[in-house]
Design a protein around this motif. Structure first.
Motif, PDB file in Angstrom:
ATOM      1  N   TRP A   3       0.842  -1.191   0.000  1.00 17.70           N
ATOM      2  CA  TRP A   3       0.000   0.000   0.000  1.00 17.70           C
ATOM      3  C   TRP A   3       0.876   1.241   0.000  1.00 17.70           C
ATOM      4  CZ3 TRP A   3       0.457   3.418   4.069  1.00 17.70           C
ATOM      5  CH2 TRP A   3       1.021   2.932   5.246  1.00 17.70           C
ATOM      6  N   ARG A   4       0.286   2.335  -0.473  1.00 24.10           N
ATOM      7  CA  ARG A   4       1.012   3.611  -0.512  1.00 24.10           C
ATOM      8  C   ARG A   4       0.050   4.743  -0.195  1.00 24.10           C
ATOM      9  NH1 ARG A   4       5.930   5.391  -4.265  1.00 24.10           N
ATOM     10  NH2 ARG A   4       6.000   7.600  -3.717  1.00 24.10           N
ATOM     11  N   GLN A   5       0.504   5.693   0.603  1.00 18.22           N
ATOM     12  CA  GLN A   5      -0.286   6.861   0.987  1.00 18.22           C
ATOM     13  C   GLN A   5       0.123   8.053   0.140  1.00 18.22           C
ATOM     14  OE1 GLN A   5       0.691   9.317   4.555  1.00 18.22           O
ATOM     15  NE2 GLN A   5      -1.160   8.380   5.430  1.00 18.22           N
ATOM     16  N   ILE A   6      -0.881   8.770  -0.405  1.00 18.50           N
ATOM     17  CA  ILE A   6      -0.613   9.949  -1.240  1.00 18.50           C
ATOM     18  C   ILE A   6      -1.528  11.087  -0.778  1.00 18.50           C
ATOM     19  CG2 ILE A   6      -0.456  10.859  -3.593  1.00 18.50           C
ATOM     20  CD1 ILE A   6      -0.495   7.948  -4.587  1.00 18.50           C
ATOM     21  N   PRO A   7      -1.049  12.002   0.068  1.00 18.58           N
ATOM     22  CA  PRO A   7      -1.887  13.139   0.492  1.00 18.58           C
ATOM     23  C   PRO A   7      -2.168  14.074  -0.685  1.00 18.58           C
ATOM     24  CG  PRO A   7      -0.029  12.801   1.983  1.00 18.58           C
ATOM     25  CD  PRO A   7       0.253  11.999   0.748  1.00 18.58           C
ATOM     26  N   LEU A   8      -3.430  14.518  -0.808  1.00 21.81           N
ATOM     27  CA  LEU A   8      -3.831  15.346  -1.942  1.00 21.81           C
ATOM     28  C   LEU A   8      -4.705  16.513  -1.480  1.00 21.81           C
ATOM     29  CD1 LEU A   8      -4.890  12.491  -4.413  1.00 21.81           C
ATOM     30  CD2 LEU A   8      -2.791  13.863  -4.560  1.00 21.81           C
ATOM     31  N   GLY A   9      -4.562  17.650  -2.155  1.00 24.12           N
ATOM     32  CA  GLY A   9      -5.462  18.769  -1.958  1.00 24.12           C
ATOM     33  C   GLY A   9      -5.151  19.630  -0.754  1.00 24.12           C
ATOM     34  N   ILE A  10      -5.938  20.701  -0.595  1.00 25.70           N
ATOM     35  CA  ILE A  10      -5.683  21.670   0.461  1.00 25.70           C
ATOM     36  C   ILE A  10      -5.888  21.070   1.850  1.00 25.70           C
ATOM     37  CG2 ILE A  10      -6.229  23.676  -0.977  1.00 25.70           C
ATOM     38  CD1 ILE A  10      -8.987  23.753   0.314  1.00 25.70           C
ATOM     39  N   LEU A  11      -6.717  20.028   1.945  1.00 23.93           N
ATOM     40  CA  LEU A  11      -6.935  19.374   3.231  1.00 23.93           C
ATOM     41  C   LEU A  11      -6.025  18.161   3.410  1.00 23.93           C
ATOM     42  CD1 LEU A  11     -10.821  19.575   3.619  1.00 23.93           C
ATOM     43  CD2 LEU A  11      -9.069  21.116   4.505  1.00 23.93           C
ATOM     44  N   GLN A  12      -5.129  17.951   2.440  1.00 17.04           N
ATOM     45  CA  GLN A  12      -4.199  16.819   2.498  1.00 17.04           C
ATOM     46  C   GLN A  12      -4.929  15.515   2.830  1.00 17.04           C
ATOM     47  OE1 GLN A  12      -0.247  17.017   2.038  1.00 17.04           O
ATOM     48  NE2 GLN A  12      -1.663  18.045   0.647  1.00 17.04           N
ATOM     49  N   THR A  13      -5.975  15.270   2.078  1.00 13.22           N
ATOM     50  CA  THR A  13      -6.712  14.018   2.216  1.00 13.22           C
ATOM     51  C   THR A  13      -5.847  12.862   1.737  1.00 13.22           C
ATOM     52  OG1 THR A  13      -8.801  15.174   1.841  1.00 13.22           O
ATOM     53  CG2 THR A  13      -8.796  12.786   1.533  1.00 13.22           C
ATOM     54  N   ASN A  14      -5.793  11.822   2.528  1.00 12.63           N
ATOM     55  CA  ASN A  14      -4.962  10.673   2.166  1.00 12.63           C
ATOM     56  C   ASN A  14      -5.662   9.798   1.139  1.00 12.63           C
ATOM     57  OD1 ASN A  14      -2.803  11.262   3.911  1.00 12.63           O
ATOM     58  ND2 ASN A  14      -3.829  10.258   5.633  1.00 12.63           N
ATOM     59  N   CYS A  15      -5.118   9.787  -0.068  1.00 10.19           N
ATOM     60  CA  CYS A  15      -5.469   8.800  -1.075  1.00 10.19           C
ATOM     61  C   CYS A  15      -4.541   7.607  -0.854  1.00 10.19           C
ATOM     62  CB  CYS A  15      -5.265   9.394  -2.464  1.00 10.19           C
ATOM     63  SG  CYS A  15      -5.402   8.229  -3.844  1.00 10.19           S
ATOM     64  N   TYR A  16      -5.067   6.415  -1.015  1.00 12.09           N
ATOM     65  CA  TYR A  16      -4.240   5.219  -0.857  1.00 12.09           C
ATOM     66  C   TYR A  16      -4.317   4.349  -2.099  1.00 12.09           C
ATOM     67  CZ  TYR A  16      -4.106   6.274   4.153  1.00 12.09           C
ATOM     68  OH  TYR A  16      -3.924   6.886   5.373  1.00 12.09           O
ATOM     69  N   LEU A  17      -3.198   3.712  -2.404  1.00 11.08           N
ATOM     70  CA  LEU A  17      -3.155   2.682  -3.430  1.00 11.08           C
ATOM     71  C   LEU A  17      -2.897   1.350  -2.750  1.00 11.08           C
ATOM     72  CD1 LEU A  17      -0.874   4.267  -6.190  1.00 11.08           C
ATOM     73  CD2 LEU A  17      -3.335   4.521  -5.895  1.00 11.08           C
ATOM     74  N   LEU A  18      -3.682   0.359  -3.113  1.00 13.47           N
ATOM     75  CA  LEU A  18      -3.428  -1.023  -2.722  1.00 13.47           C
ATOM     76  C   LEU A  18      -3.029  -1.748  -4.002  1.00 13.47           C
ATOM     77  CD1 LEU A  18      -3.641  -3.393  -0.655  1.00 13.47           C
ATOM     78  CD2 LEU A  18      -6.031  -3.629  -1.398  1.00 13.47           C
ATOM     79  N   TYR A  19      -1.852  -2.342  -4.012  1.00 14.69           N
ATOM     80  CA  TYR A  19      -1.354  -2.885  -5.282  1.00 14.69           C
ATOM     81  C   TYR A  19      -0.564  -4.175  -5.079  1.00 14.69           C
ATOM     82  CZ  TYR A  19       3.040  -0.495  -4.004  1.00 14.69           C
ATOM     83  OH  TYR A  19       4.177  -0.067  -3.346  1.00 14.69           O
ATOM     84  N   ASN A  20      -0.415  -4.904  -6.190  1.00 12.56           N
ATOM     85  CA  ASN A  20       0.347  -6.146  -6.151  1.00 12.56           C
ATOM     86  C   ASN A  20       1.632  -6.000  -6.958  1.00 12.56           C
ATOM     87  OD1 ASN A  20      -0.465  -6.291  -8.837  1.00 12.56           O
ATOM     88  ND2 ASN A  20      -1.955  -7.937  -8.491  1.00 12.56           N
TER      89      ASN A  20
END
Length: 211
Positions: A3-20
């Protein structure tokens, strides 16, 4: 899986990737900065299969259409928030960013119950965790020992309940019955801020003491 965390936007919302290992992935909560996220996905050669929304507040849906349109993949949200993506009044953007309302096209598929959720090679357990919003859900990977918790539980904090159809008692019950019942070593991946663990929140979250 990884998994990987990617903060985005002015509120730094955490987008996550779940990957193989093949770079197949599912994307949790692409909240903003669609071009930035697309650039990263293409640079790293990810192959997105679906977008999973923990809930439909504006800061979690801002890049949904850009990612969906590029990869032609389905968007999942709980059925209780089926109408939220296109409604700036209920998703919060009309109040918080009235000059830049955030909307997205309707979701393609709906979560209607708890249980095993499968997409491509990924298998997760979905929990209904309402309180922050009526359709908040959390996705648990036993294999990775992580739960994608959205805005239900944070490091030393909990989700706010003063937004549309929020409910404080319901939120605490969701946290106690669903998230804190997971193995103590489980990593909690929140919608904002740093990663924590079930154990750390049981021991040190001031909002949960005495519940």
């Amino acid at each position: 899986m990884h998994w990987r965390q990617i903060p985005l936007g002015i509120l730094q919302t955490n987008c996550y990737l779940l990957y193989n290992e093949k770079k197949d992935c599912v994307i949790f909560d692409p909240g903003a900065e669609g071009k930035k996220l697309l650039s990263f996905l293409k640079k790293e050669r990810f192959n997105p299969l679906a977008i999973l929304l923990t809930h439909a507040h504006f800061d979690h849906i801002g890049a949904v259409d850009e990612i969906r349109d590029e990869y032609q993949i389905p968007v999942y949200v709980h059925k209780k928030e089926a109408g939220w993506l296109g409604n700036s009044a209920v998703n919060g953007s009309a109040h918080f960013v009235p000059n830049h309302p955030v909307t997205a096209k309707p979701a393609d598929k709906f979560i209607s119950e708890e249980g095993v959720f499968e997409v491509g090679p990924f298998s997760l357990e979905v929990f209904e965790t309402p309180g922050h919003s009526p359709g908040s859900v959390s996705y648990y990977s036993k294999e990775l020992e992580v739960v994608f918790a959205g805005d239900t539980l944070f490091k030393e904090g909990i989700g706010r309940t003063d937004l549309v159809d929020g409910n404080a008692e319901q939120l605490l019950r969701s946290i106690h019955d669903k998230l804190l019942s997971l193995p103590e070593e489980t990593y909690v991946l929140p919608g904002h801020g740093p990663v924590t663990t079930v154990q750390d929140e049981m021991d040190g979250n001031p909002f949960l003491n005495g519940y």
